[in-house]
Design an enzyme around this catalytic site. Structure first.
Site, short mmCIF file in Angstrom:
data_model
loop_
_atom_site.label_atom_id
_atom_site.label_comp_id
_atom_site.label_asym_id
_atom_site.label_seq_id
_atom_site.Cartn_x
_atom_site.Cartn_y
_atom_site.Cartn_z
N ASP A 53 4.47 2.85 -4.04
CA ASP A 53 4.85 3.92 -4.45
C ASP A 53 5.70 3.93 -5.89
OD1 ASP A 53 3.53 5.14 -2.39
OD2 ASP A 53 5.09 4.89 -1.02
N LYS B 152 0.84 -1.12 0.04
CA LYS B 152 -0.07 0.02 -0.09
C LYS B 152 0.88 1.31 0.04
CE LYS B 152 -3.79 -2.33 2.59
NZ LYS B 152 -4.43 -2.23 3.84
N HIS B 153 0.20 2.38 -0.38
CA HIS B 153 1.00 3.55 -0.49
C HIS B 153 1.40 4.14 1.06
CE1 HIS B 153 0.64 4.44 -4.74
NE2 HIS B 153 -0.84 4.21 -4.44
N ALA B 154 2.81 4.55 1.12
CA ALA B 154 3.24 4.97 2.45
C ALA B 154 2.18 6.23 2.78
CB ALA B 154 4.79 5.79 2.02
#
Length: 581
Positions: free
Chosen positions: A225, A214-216
């Site tokens: 990312d 998942k995105h930071a």
């Protein structure tokens, strides 16, 4: 999923405890109240409270005396998924006033990363087996042995076709890619695009619900990312290679400008449709239409970079026969007007980011707001980037669930594909243009291409180190996907040049790998991206899981869904079906 049970035993008579908690990755964050634990009623009978704690990152636990509001103890610990723990708070035997906080494991946690490790090993074994078979089939003695064993000319012909002979449709040998004059189609470019797209499909489908897919939440990098900027980078390379080909075929610049404008318009329109689904949510409210998005960002970036290259397009110089006879910076000096524009554009980003006054926020703020920075600026998410989007587009037309809400509990709308970040997206695409120029200008000089890729990778990596001070949060400009910070662009562009440094000789020069299976989605990228978004909730891309709290089941589902899109791209490639806009 991603939780553990924590039993807090308060054995302190006359002392009520307040337990504060947060992730250790939440930078400069206020601790949040987790639970209150009452005092022990009698010796040997502690007061016990049970709470669930997250296992995605390390945890900070701080125990305070509720009445006196002073710290009793503080500890940091990484809990494991489905583990059972006890925190024992009691007086030490040595002294009445000394308090000990001991963490005990009651039930061991499970290894939540085991499914990922198994999936990786299975994929690695498949790659090794397929590579070995291809190598074995390339040996003449082995082919003769199979031919004699089967004793069938038909089968022998089938084996020869599987070796990738030059006559096979759609799969010319590596030398043909390098020696073709116009248009130049490099398999490594499509392979790189396919790698980025396949990863994008996988993480968009959930990535097994692992945090690193998942995105930071704010600063830093995860696997999720990486994919979008790489796609932007390869789009830049493709812009230059395809535009050069079209102009060499005699297409006028005015006609090409019309095609660029039309394609950009279509990308933006398709993007708005995709990010605003209403087939499950009922009629769409125009007051809450999300305007920014992935395809919108691609459409705007494509238009600016393509028009920039079109305005200053020059005939490709004659291919140099030797490195010594060729000016080593020709790919840069021939594009000085474009570089000047890009540097001016980056100056605009820096000026707006660090000098634009934002009401209620410090000038030049790059933080997440919310709990970050000790809770001083809760509504300043993204600083100038968030302010410009809210000012020009309005809160309701932005993404309502940004990744910053996960760790920092932000409450304002923030869009990672916003207006200000598009500037650095253009810079990223132009660096991709630079890679395309290197491939075309020096297409008969493998060594020269590799040296330039390595030089650009090191140069951009050095800039990233300088901007970030080689840290996640302490640098001048941290790596940040939500902001599309310039350090994010230089870091991911550095990675991209190093990836091409590997792919180009392996795929296009030596032909050690054809790019399979990533080559196929790379050849039909718009169809795969739009298709995976539209059909995300349909079978066979999603089904009801037996255990919805299992990483393993989610991972299997997401891998199967991603593999299906790769298979669809392969079938369409074989049938010569490509969706181009």
């Amino acid at each position: 999923m991603d939780q553990a049970l924590l039993l807090i035993h308060n054995e302190l008579p006359g002392t009520n405890l307040t337990i504060y908690w947060n992730f250790d990755r939440c930078y400069h964050c206020l601790l949040q109240v987790l639970v209150d634990v009452s005092q022990s009623k009698k010796p040997g009978e502690p007061s016990i409270e049970a709470v669930a704690v997250s296992t995605q990152h390390g945890s900070i636990l701080q125990l305070n005396d509720t009445a006196e509001e002073k710290q009793v103890c503080r500890l940091e610990y990484k809990f494991g998924e489905f583990g059972n723990y006890s925190l024992l708070v009691k007086h030490t035997h040595d002294g009445v006033n000394e308090i000990a906080c001991d963490l005990v494991v009651n039930e061991k946690p499970v290894d939540s990363n085991l499914p990922v490790s198994i999936a990786f090993l299975v994929g690695l074994v498949l790659i090794i087996v397929v590579s070995f078979l291809r190598f074995a089939l390339s040996l003449e003695d082995f082919r003769d042995w199979i031919s004699k064993a089967i004793n069938s000319q038909e089968t022998d012909g089938l084996i020869n076709s599987e070796l990738g002979s030059p006559s096979r449709a759609g799969d010319p040998p590596p030398e043909a890619w390098r020696q073709s004059a116009t248009p130049l189609r490099l398999r490594c470019v499509d392979t790189f695009r396919g790698i980025a797209l396949t990863l994008m499909v996988f993480v968009n489908y959930g990535g097994g619900r692992y945090w690193y897919f998942k995105h930071a939440s704010w600063n830093g990098l995860t696997v999720a990312d990486l994919v979008f900027p790489w796609f932007v980078f390869i789009m830049g390379s493709s812009i230059f290679l395809s535009m050069t080909s079209v102009l060499q075929r005699g297409c006028s610049k005015f006609r090409l400008l019309g095609k660029i404008a039309w394609r950009s318009f279509l990308l933006i329109c398709i993007g708005i449709v995709i990010v605003n689904p209403n087939y499950c949510l009922g009629p769409l409210s125009w007051e809450k239409v999300r305007i920014p998005g992935v395809l919108q960002r691609l459409g705007g970036t494509y238009f600016v970079v393509a028009v920039l290259e079109l305005l200053f397009a020059k005939p490709v110089p004659e291919i140099c026969t030797s490195e010594t006879s060729c000016f080593s910076l020709l790919d840069i000096t021939s594009s000085w007007p474009q570089w000047l524009f890009i540097l001016m554009l980056e100056g605009v980003w820096l000026a707006l980011t660090f000098f634009l006054p934002v009401p209620g926020c410090p000038t030049g703020y790059l933080g997440p707001g919310g709990l970050g920075d000790w809770g001083k600026y809760p509504n300043c998410t993204g600083g100038a980037a968030g302010y410009i989007d809210r000012l020009l587009l309005g809160d309701h037309h932005l993404y309502q669930h940004p990744s910053s809400a996960v760790l920092y509990h932000t409450e304002v709308a923030y869009d990672p594909e916003g207006i200000l970040g598009t500037i650095n997206s253009i810079v990223m695409a132009f660096l991709g243009v630079q890679a395309g120029k290197i491939l075309l200008y020096y297409k008969d000089q493998t060594k020269g291409i590799l040296i330039r890729f390595a030089t650009w990778g090191c140069f951009l990596g050095f800039i990233s180190v300088a901007l970030t001070k080689a840290s996640e949060n302490e640098g001048f400009i941290p790596v940040n996907k939500n902001l599309w910070s310039i350090s994010y662009v230089t870091t991911l562009s550095s990675f991209a040049f190093f990836i091409l440094l590997v792919l180009y000789p392996v795929v296009d020069v030596k032909g050690l790998w054809t790019g399979t299976p990533f080559f196929y989605p790379g050849m039909n990228s718009i169809l795969v991206y739009v298709g995976h978004e539209v059909f995300a909730n349909y079978f066979p891309f999603q089904w009801r899981l037996g255990d919805n709290q299992s990483h393993r089941e989610h991972l299997v589902q997401n891998i199967v869904a991603t593999a299906l899109w790769v298979l669809i791209a392969y079938v369409l490639y074989k049938k010569k079906v490509f969706w181009k806009i």
